[in-house]
Scaffold this active site. Structure first.
Site, PDB file in Angstrom:
ATOM      1  N   GLU A 551       0.682  -1.320  -0.166  1.00  0.00           N
ATOM      2  CA  GLU A 551       0.079   0.022   0.170  1.00  0.00           C
ATOM      3  C   GLU A 551       0.883   1.379   0.101  1.00  0.00           C
ATOM      4  O   GLU A 551       0.338   2.197   0.610  1.00  0.00           O
ATOM      5  CB  GLU A 551      -0.961  -0.098   1.079  1.00  0.00           C
ATOM      6  N   CYS A 583      -3.233  11.547  13.035  1.00  0.00           N
ATOM      7  CA  CYS A 583      -3.967  12.331  12.560  1.00  0.00           C
ATOM      8  C   CYS A 583      -4.469  11.917  11.273  1.00  0.00           C
ATOM      9  O   CYS A 583      -3.563  11.316  10.414  1.00  0.00           O
ATOM     10  CB  CYS A 583      -3.856  13.961  12.353  1.00  0.00           C
ATOM     11  N   GLU A 734      -8.047  -7.975  16.219  1.00  0.00           N
ATOM     12  CA  GLU A 734      -6.861  -7.540  17.252  1.00  0.00           C
ATOM     13  C   GLU A 734      -6.856  -8.533  18.244  1.00  0.00           C
ATOM     14  O   GLU A 734      -7.837  -8.592  18.818  1.00  0.00           O
ATOM     15  CB  GLU A 734      -6.976  -6.089  17.416  1.00  0.00           C
ATOM     16  N   HIS A 763       0.326  -0.385  16.425  1.00  0.00           N
ATOM     17  CA  HIS A 763       0.299   0.835  16.850  1.00  0.00           C
ATOM     18  C   HIS A 763       1.412   1.364  17.966  1.00  0.00           C
ATOM     19  O   HIS A 763       1.202   2.410  18.441  1.00  0.00           O
ATOM     20  CB  HIS A 763      -1.260   1.049  17.682  1.00  0.00           C
TER      21      HIS A 763
END
Length: 787
Positions: A551, A583, A734, A763
């Site tokens: 990607e 963001c 997850e 993350h």
């Protein structure tokens, strides 16, 4: 002078003494006393140009010091307060600003630090370790540090993530530091009418979890007696610092209330009102500041309103999501002295307000309660909106032939502040004082609703022709599974990734150059192909079984596809926080949706990636519900109809990928669970159309084509029947932060399709050791058969 005070009308004669000056001065002073105020519940704290993100990430990269970060944060915080004041907002929130997450702030304020973080240095090291994890090698006599991040979940039905507080069964709470008091004093020194904001005690406990697996199923509200002294201490300090009002956010009160919640509300707010401090609190330290409880995202039950009215001085209601609750609130509050904060301006969408309609609602409230008992505000914190349309061009640039999105239709956070001021002015001075603004609002609304560019007849005709059979695969799962095993020939425990590999600085730089026109399309395409080849080679080298193309050509998983679809518009600087410093720029769905000119969106790229390997390559798409939930969406047609349009566009793309020889196609739907309505009575309708849309998108392929979907940071227990109804061949979830309870439901419900539990938290910058991932897989195998 005739005044309306609650339900009573009184006729009063005033003598105009010299202390009033002249009659006009007296009228003006009297008028100002009766004026309604404007307030915000929160503001986009990342800054107009993402200043906070840049400062925090510079600190994480050790390029700047803690002092630099705190200075930058303080300067930005002050500028945001002043911006709201300059826009005409009367009551400025203090405490909505955060370096990572407000719920995490509350946890640290009240000493809720799990054991694994307690050996870290208090302050930012400990704070960011709880948010992101921390991994540091040993240095001399200093031992190594390796702690994972705390669990993260979606904030109600938004795309924001919060850090889940983690309590011990015998959790002790104590006020730590003076973060909020210090910020309040900063605002006071600037002469602002500041209102401190804190997460309410009931919501704080309901949003958290008990740490021990043995405590699963126990009620976190049982900790309320231990928690309240810390809240009383904080409110006492704010009161001593001069706070006249304190905003206490209780968003969990819009849920269906489970047993014990109303009792907890009674307990908590009886204590906070200072009438009957609970055991352990200082009975002499009664809170004198007035308390406003803020609810948002949904409807508050009448029983909850009546209970709060006994203890607090103000209540905020979201009248954008639930305008009908105004009638019941007015009926319940008419004989009280409570201030009612009206959430009239949408804090979660970007369309201009219907000022005439909002003014009418405010007038109705004033007619019942009197203007001195009314405040006008956004529906929720404005943190869910971009900062300002001042940074946007008149029309967002779009590919040739695509309809553009006029700037005149939009209102971001600063413009919403202006709308609040207009509404208040109309009440205080009459509609004639704002006729120009009302007219502009009406013109924008009518232009948006009637614009030919928002309607595609061929799309609506195709939607009307959809049948139930279009949402069913050719065969049931066991038949499909055999065909897929024969085609893919995968080992037990096949490995894959969710899709995107890291976006390097080189990739971002080349994309920016292409966007600015300094390199041509051929150069950019060649660069992207080079990145794809690198991604494929890397995955083959490390032994991944089902590959992805990486990607590298994509930005955000919704924004990227929006650029290739009719009906989506974009902003230049419309950033909102998703979590921490992350963001996103949500696209804006303003028209009917279809693939632009019928062109495939991903086929050439994925087919090229497949040509580089003999292993199966996954096509990567974003599902129809997520394409809407992670965007700002039009409000002139029903959401299920719009979702069906997106599903049909994706169906075409999936069929084209299959025709190009792609054996696996992943359609990500992380938003299905987070988009679940907050009230159970609305669940069935929502799940019916969201599941139908997913199946409509994915049911046009042959049995041997394997459909994957991915969901993250979700609790599936209460919607598991809908998860099964998706009928995806593989679901990846997850499981790197959440515990085994997520997997246990798959076992209990005898889920037969394939499951991919995630064991690496992408993350967090922390790299989990192989032993940790192996241990997780061994636990997973207790719930899910290897086959």
């Amino acid at each position: 002078f005739i005044f309306r005070s609650n339900t009573h009308i009184s006729l009063s004669l005033f003598s105009l003494s010299r202390t009033h000056g002249n009659t006009l001065d007296f009228f003006c002073s009297l008028f100002s006393m009766m004026s309604i105020q404007t307030a915000t519940l929160g503001f986009p704290y990342v800054g107009p140009q993402r200043e906070l993100k840049k400062s925090i990430e510079s600190f994480w990269a050790a390029k700047t010091s803690q002092e630099d970060l705190l200075r930058d944060a303080r300067e930005l915080r002050v500028s945001l307060w002043k911006e709201q004041q300059q826009r005409g907002i009367d009551v400025i929130p203090v405490g909505d600003f955060t370096l990572y997450d407000r719920v995490l702030d509350a946890a640290c304020d009240f000493g809720v630090v799990p054991q694994r973080y307690r050996d870290l240095r208090p302050g930012l090291e400990q704070y960011f370790a709880m948010a992101r994890g921390l991994q540091r090698p040993a240095a001399g006599s200093v031992p190594a540090i390796d702690v994972p991040a705390s669990e993260m979940k979606k904030w109600f039905d938004t795309n924001y993530h919060f850090i889940v507080p983690e309590f011990d069964e015998a959790q002790k709470f104590s006020l730590q530091g003076s973060r909020l008091v210090d910020q309040f004093k900063e605002a006071q020194a600037l002469g602002l009418n500041a209102r401190p904001v804190i997460i309410g005690p009931v919501s704080f406990l309901l949003l958290g979890k008990l740490a021990s697996h043995q405590d699963a199923g126990k009620d976190t509200l049982a900790l309320l007696p231990n928690l309240m002294p810390a809240y009383l201490s904080l409110l006492g300090q704010l009161n001593a610092a001069g706070a006249q009002w304190i905003q206490i956010d209780e968003p969990c009160l819009v849920f269906d209330q489970k047993p014990g919640v109303l009792e907890a509300v009674n307990h908590a707010y009886d204590a906070l009102s200072g009438w009957s401090p609970i055991s352990g609190a200082d009975a002499t330290a009664k809170v004198k500041a007035k308390l406003l409880v803020a609810t948002y995202f949904g409807r508050v039950d009448e029983q909850v309103i009546s209970t709060l009215a006994k203890y607090v001085d103000g209540l905020h209601l979201d009248l954008v999501r639930e305008p009908q609750q105004l009638d019941s609130a007015l009926r319940l509050l008419v004989s009280t002295s409570l201030v009612l904060s009206l959430g009239l301006v949408d804090g979660r969408n970007i369309w201009k307000n219907d000022l005439s309609g909002s003014i009418s609602l405010a007038q109705e409230a004033v007619a019942h309660l009197g203007s001195h008992h009314i405040q006008v505000a956004p529906s929720c914190s404005l943190m869910h909106c971009p900062y300002s349309i001042e940074f946007e061009p008149e029309f967002t640039p779009v590919p040739e032939g695509k309809a553009s999105l006029p700037k005149q239709w939009l209102a971001f956070a600063t413009e919403k502040c202006t709308e609040l001021v207009v509404i208040a002015k109309a009440i205080n001075q009459g509609r004639k004082a704002v006729l120009h603004e009302i007219k502009d609002s009406q013109i924008a609304l009518e232009a948006r609703f009637s614009a030919p560019s928002t309607k595609l007849p061929q799309v609506r005709e195709r939607c009307a022709a959809v049948t139930e059979a279009d949402s069913r695969r050719q065969s049931v799962y066991p038949v499909r599974a055999e065909a897929q095993r024969a085609k893919l020939n995968l080992p037990l425990f096949p490995t894959t990734t969710i899709g995107s590999l890291p976006q390097t600085q080189e990739i971002r730089s080349m994309r920016l150059r292409y966007t600015r026109g300094t390199i041509d399309k051929a150069t950019y395409d060649a660069f992207i192909q080079k990145q794809i080849k690198y991604a494929v080679d890397f995955q083959e080298r490390v032994g991944i079984d089902v590959l992805v193309h990486g990607e590298s050509e994509r930005t955000d998983m919704v924004e990227h596809f929006g650029h290739l679809l009719d009906g989506y518009g974009f902003t230049k600087n419309g950033w909102v926080v998703s979590y921490g410093s992350r963001c996103v720029k949500p696209p804006i769905v303003f028209g009917d949706v279809a693939r632009h000119k019928g062109k495939a969106m991903t086929v050439d790229t994925i087919a090229y990636a497949q040509s580089l390997t003999r292993k199966p390559m996954k096509g990567m798409l974003t599902g129809p519900v997520t394409m809407l939930k992670w965007a700002f969406v039009r409000d002139d047609i029903p959401l299920p109809d719009l979702c069906q349009q997106v599903a049909l566009a994706l169906r075409d793309e999936i069929n084209d990928l299959e025709a190009a020889g792609i054996p696996c196609i992943q359609v990500d739907e992380p938003a299905i669970r987070e988009g679940l309505p907050l009230r159970r009575s609305d669940w069935n309708t929502y799940l019916e159309w969201s599941v139908r849309s997913f199946r409509l998108a994915t049911s046009g392929v042959r049995d041997e084509t394997q459909i994957h979907t991915h969901m993250c940071y979700s609790d599936f227990n209460d919607i598991f029947s809908a998860i099964k109804a998706l009928d995806a061949d593989v679901i990846t979830i997850e499981n790197s932060k959440s515990d085994e309870k997520l997997l246990d439901i798959f076992n209990q419900e005898k889920y037969t399709n394939e499951i991919g539990p995630g064991v690496y938290d992408i993350h967090s910058p922390r790299v989990p050791p192989v032993s940790e991932m192996l241990s997780r897989m061994e636990n997973i195998a207790r719930y899910i058969p290897a086959e």
